[in-house]
Design a protein around this motif. Sequence first.
Motif, PDB file in Angstrom:
ATOM      1  N   ILE A  29     -12.722  23.105   9.930  1.00  0.00           N
ATOM      2  CA  ILE A  29     -11.702  23.353   8.923  1.00  0.00           C
ATOM      3  C   ILE A  29     -12.108  22.626   7.650  1.00  0.00           C
ATOM      4  O   ILE A  29     -12.497  21.454   7.692  1.00  0.00           O
ATOM      5  CB  ILE A  29     -10.328  22.813   9.362  1.00  0.00           C
ATOM      6  N   TYR A  30     -12.010  23.330   6.506  1.00  0.00           N
ATOM      7  CA  TYR A  30     -12.268  22.672   5.227  1.00  0.00           C
ATOM      8  C   TYR A  30     -11.040  22.806   4.333  1.00  0.00           C
ATOM      9  O   TYR A  30     -10.416  23.872   4.251  1.00  0.00           O
ATOM     10  CB  TYR A  30     -13.459  23.303   4.507  1.00  0.00           C
ATOM     11  N   SER A  31     -10.706  21.716   3.648  1.00  0.00           N
ATOM     12  CA  SER A  31      -9.713  21.744   2.595  1.00  0.00           C
ATOM     13  C   SER A  31     -10.092  20.677   1.578  1.00  0.00           C
ATOM     14  O   SER A  31     -10.915  19.806   1.853  1.00  0.00           O
ATOM     15  CB  SER A  31      -8.312  21.484   3.145  1.00  0.00           C
ATOM     16  N   SER A  36      -4.643  17.713   4.505  1.00  0.00           N
ATOM     17  CA  SER A  36      -4.347  19.118   4.785  1.00  0.00           C
ATOM     18  C   SER A  36      -5.304  19.696   5.816  1.00  0.00           C
ATOM     19  O   SER A  36      -4.903  20.475   6.687  1.00  0.00           O
ATOM     20  CB  SER A  36      -4.385  19.936   3.488  1.00  0.00           C
ATOM     21  N   ALA A  37      -6.574  19.332   5.756  1.00  0.00           N
ATOM     22  CA  ALA A  37      -7.536  19.812   6.746  1.00  0.00           C
ATOM     23  C   ALA A  37      -7.185  19.290   8.134  1.00  0.00           C
ATOM     24  O   ALA A  37      -7.231  20.024   9.129  1.00  0.00           O
ATOM     25  CB  ALA A  37      -8.950  19.385   6.356  1.00  0.00           C
ATOM     26  N   ALA A  38      -6.812  18.019   8.209  1.00  0.00           N
ATOM     27  CA  ALA A  38      -6.458  17.419   9.494  1.00  0.00           C
ATOM     28  C   ALA A  38      -5.207  18.055  10.068  1.00  0.00           C
ATOM     29  O   ALA A  38      -5.095  18.258  11.287  1.00  0.00           O
ATOM     30  CB  ALA A  38      -6.259  15.918   9.337  1.00  0.00           C
ATOM     31  N   GLY A  39      -4.252  18.403   9.196  1.00  0.00           N
ATOM     32  CA  GLY A  39      -3.020  19.030   9.664  1.00  0.00           C
ATOM     33  C   GLY A  39      -3.269  20.379  10.319  1.00  0.00           C
ATOM     34  O   GLY A  39      -2.710  20.682  11.377  1.00  0.00           O
ATOM     35  N   LEU A  40      -4.123  21.201   9.693  1.00  0.00           N
ATOM     36  CA  LEU A  40      -4.431  22.498  10.275  1.00  0.00           C
ATOM     37  C   LEU A  40      -5.231  22.342  11.559  1.00  0.00           C
ATOM     38  O   LEU A  40      -4.997  23.060  12.543  1.00  0.00           O
ATOM     39  CB  LEU A  40      -5.214  23.351   9.277  1.00  0.00           C
ATOM     40  N   ALA A  41      -6.161  21.404  11.591  1.00  0.00           N
ATOM     41  CA  ALA A  41      -6.957  21.189  12.795  1.00  0.00           C
ATOM     42  C   ALA A  41      -6.069  20.764  13.966  1.00  0.00           C
ATOM     43  O   ALA A  41      -6.239  21.232  15.099  1.00  0.00           O
ATOM     44  CB  ALA A  41      -8.024  20.133  12.535  1.00  0.00           C
ATOM     45  N   SER A  42      -5.101  19.909  13.713  1.00  0.00           N
ATOM     46  CA  SER A  42      -4.177  19.471  14.758  1.00  0.00           C
ATOM     47  C   SER A  42      -3.315  20.623  15.248  1.00  0.00           C
ATOM     48  O   SER A  42      -3.059  20.764  16.458  1.00  0.00           O
ATOM     49  CB  SER A  42      -3.288  18.341  14.248  1.00  0.00           C
ATOM     50  N   ALA A  43      -2.854  21.463  14.308  1.00  0.00           N
ATOM     51  CA  ALA A  43      -2.039  22.611  14.693  1.00  0.00           C
ATOM     52  C   ALA A  43      -2.824  23.560  15.582  1.00  0.00           C
ATOM     53  O   ALA A  43      -2.306  24.081  16.573  1.00  0.00           O
ATOM     54  CB  ALA A  43      -1.542  23.335  13.444  1.00  0.00           C
ATOM     55  N   ALA A  44      -4.086  23.790  15.243  1.00  0.00           N
ATOM     56  CA  ALA A  44      -4.922  24.680  16.053  1.00  0.00           C
ATOM     57  C   ALA A  44      -5.122  24.111  17.450  1.00  0.00           C
ATOM     58  O   ALA A  44      -5.027  24.826  18.452  1.00  0.00           O
ATOM     59  CB  ALA A  44      -6.278  24.882  15.370  1.00  0.00           C
ATOM     60  N   GLU A  45      -5.373  22.820  17.523  1.00  0.00           N
ATOM     61  CA  GLU A  45      -5.598  22.178  18.822  1.00  0.00           C
ATOM     62  C   GLU A  45      -4.357  22.273  19.698  1.00  0.00           C
ATOM     63  O   GLU A  45      -4.436  22.590  20.893  1.00  0.00           O
ATOM     64  CB  GLU A  45      -5.976  20.714  18.620  1.00  0.00           C
ATOM     65  N   ILE A  56     -13.349  18.357  10.826  1.00  0.00           N
ATOM     66  CA  ILE A  56     -12.649  18.336   9.546  1.00  0.00           C
ATOM     67  C   ILE A  56     -13.632  18.061   8.405  1.00  0.00           C
ATOM     68  O   ILE A  56     -14.442  17.133   8.482  1.00  0.00           O
ATOM     69  CB  ILE A  56     -11.553  17.252   9.556  1.00  0.00           C
ATOM     70  N   TYR A  57     -13.528  18.869   7.358  1.00  0.00           N
ATOM     71  CA  TYR A  57     -14.351  18.688   6.160  1.00  0.00           C
ATOM     72  C   TYR A  57     -13.443  18.705   4.942  1.00  0.00           C
ATOM     73  O   TYR A  57     -12.473  19.477   4.883  1.00  0.00           O
ATOM     74  CB  TYR A  57     -15.396  19.804   6.056  1.00  0.00           C
ATOM     75  N   HIS A  58     -13.764  17.878   3.955  1.00  0.00           N
ATOM     76  CA  HIS A  58     -12.921  17.782   2.762  1.00  0.00           C
ATOM     77  C   HIS A  58     -13.736  17.181   1.621  1.00  0.00           C
ATOM     78  O   HIS A  58     -14.838  16.654   1.820  1.00  0.00           O
ATOM     79  CB  HIS A  58     -11.677  16.941   3.042  1.00  0.00           C
ATOM     80  N   ASP A  59     -13.165  17.261   0.421  1.00  0.00           N
ATOM     81  CA  ASP A  59     -13.894  16.834  -0.778  1.00  0.00           C
ATOM     82  C   ASP A  59     -13.952  15.321  -0.950  1.00  0.00           C
ATOM     83  O   ASP A  59     -14.692  14.819  -1.799  1.00  0.00           O
ATOM     84  CB  ASP A  59     -13.254  17.449  -2.028  1.00  0.00           C
ATOM     85  N   GLY A  60     -13.178  14.601  -0.155  1.00  0.00           N
ATOM     86  CA  GLY A  60     -13.131  13.155  -0.317  1.00  0.00           C
ATOM     87  C   GLY A  60     -14.255  12.399   0.351  1.00  0.00           C
ATOM     88  O   GLY A  60     -14.336  11.166   0.230  1.00  0.00           O
ATOM     89  N   ASP A  61     -15.148  13.100   1.030  1.00  0.00           N
ATOM     90  CA  ASP A  61     -16.230  12.439   1.768  1.00  0.00           C
ATOM     91  C   ASP A  61     -17.509  13.256   1.589  1.00  0.00           C
ATOM     92  O   ASP A  61     -17.603  14.377   2.087  1.00  0.00           O
ATOM     93  CB  ASP A  61     -15.860  12.327   3.249  1.00  0.00           C
ATOM     94  N   SER A  62     -18.490  12.709   0.899  1.00  0.00           N
ATOM     95  CA  SER A  62     -19.726  13.446   0.628  1.00  0.00           C
ATOM     96  C   SER A  62     -20.519  13.745   1.894  1.00  0.00           C
ATOM     97  O   SER A  62     -21.368  14.644   1.910  1.00  0.00           O
ATOM     98  CB  SER A  62     -20.602  12.658  -0.355  1.00  0.00           C
ATOM     99  N   SER A  63     -20.248  13.018   2.965  1.00  0.00           N
ATOM    100  CA  SER A  63     -20.945  13.295   4.223  1.00  0.00           C
ATOM    101  C   SER A  63     -20.227  14.336   5.069  1.00  0.00           C
ATOM    102  O   SER A  63     -20.717  14.724   6.131  1.00  0.00           O
ATOM    103  CB  SER A  63     -21.094  11.999   5.032  1.00  0.00           C
TER     104      SER A  63
END
Length: 370
Positions: A29-31, A36-45, A56-63
């Motif tokens: 999941i990317y947001s 927000s990415a973590a929220g969708l990932a948890s809902a899917a699980e 989870i992928y997001h703009d706050g972490d370059s890695s």
Amino acid sequence: MAPVGVAILGSGIFAREGTSPVKPLVKAIYSRSEKSAAGLASAAESTLKLSAKPDIYHDGDSSANLDVLLARSDIAAVIVVLPITTQPGIILKALAAGKHVLSEKPVGKDVATGLELIKEYEEKYQPKGLIWRVAENLETETGYQAAAKAIRDGKIGKVVFYNARVVNYINRDSKWYNTPWRTVPDYQGGFLLDGGVHTLAALRVLLPSPIKTVSGVASLTKEFLTPQDTINAVVKSADGSHGLIELTWGAPTPSRSERAFNGITITGTNGWLSVNQVKVVDGARPVGGLRTTIQIAKRDKDGNDIGETEEIIDKTTDGVPNEIRFFVDAIGGSDNGLGTPRGALRDVAFIQAALNSNGSPIDLENLLGL
């Protein structure tokens, strides 16, 4: 065919409520934000009882940003559910990374943007075997496909005229309104573009000949639905059939929408049919569906009218799972031709023409450069 590894790019309403048929295939999941990415990932699980939460992928972490996600070899496709003006750059980024793309409608904020995007796809990425489809769920609804088949089979004769009516009530509390990119839209038409393309896609499925000429008037009824919330248009198809299209998200009260008799009616030389949203009984549980009512004229050997017959076709709503399934099928080499970007561009062209017409006829073929 082996399951296709999928990443969802975006975590808004559609990503949370509309993509459940594909979530078992989701690996990431990317947001923009980690929350927000973590929220969708948890809902899917939770919803699907997955053995592991999607990454989870997001703009706050370059890695763990979008570039890192797109570099993963186990992800073959992405579903892009981002704001209208954000999507084009992300679509191209995913294609450049060698990923198949299913992007949320519309294909672009305007015809020029859509044409530019389609040209780049067709010249650079389609020859490499990459699939790009636009998620326009009404195009893939079994109910509309069944109605279209009835028309192709000649049940109502030659199509002569038609009408489509969508009257919606939106208030400030609506979940569809309360997203930042909808409250301050930076694209033409506001809800008319975002939601209106649905109706045009349905008409594109039903009509035997494409809409060619549009003469429309647009206006704003509710100031918070800027820039416009209402279109009334007279249209003519290439085969000479013609119709009226009414689209509004500016109903003043809920009852105006509830009593509007929303739907599409196609009239032919030997009868007519209508397609309307209904609750269809599936066992003991009513579910959302589409009802096609077909009225066929009965005539004696001399051509005199002697009554009519009625046929009803009920189909449960299945557009979202279908659009995703058809996308995966196309990746596997079985392509039914639904969801093409050029088809979706026709829907944008209608909205653009109706917004700019001010009563003067606009030729959609010229607008599309055909």
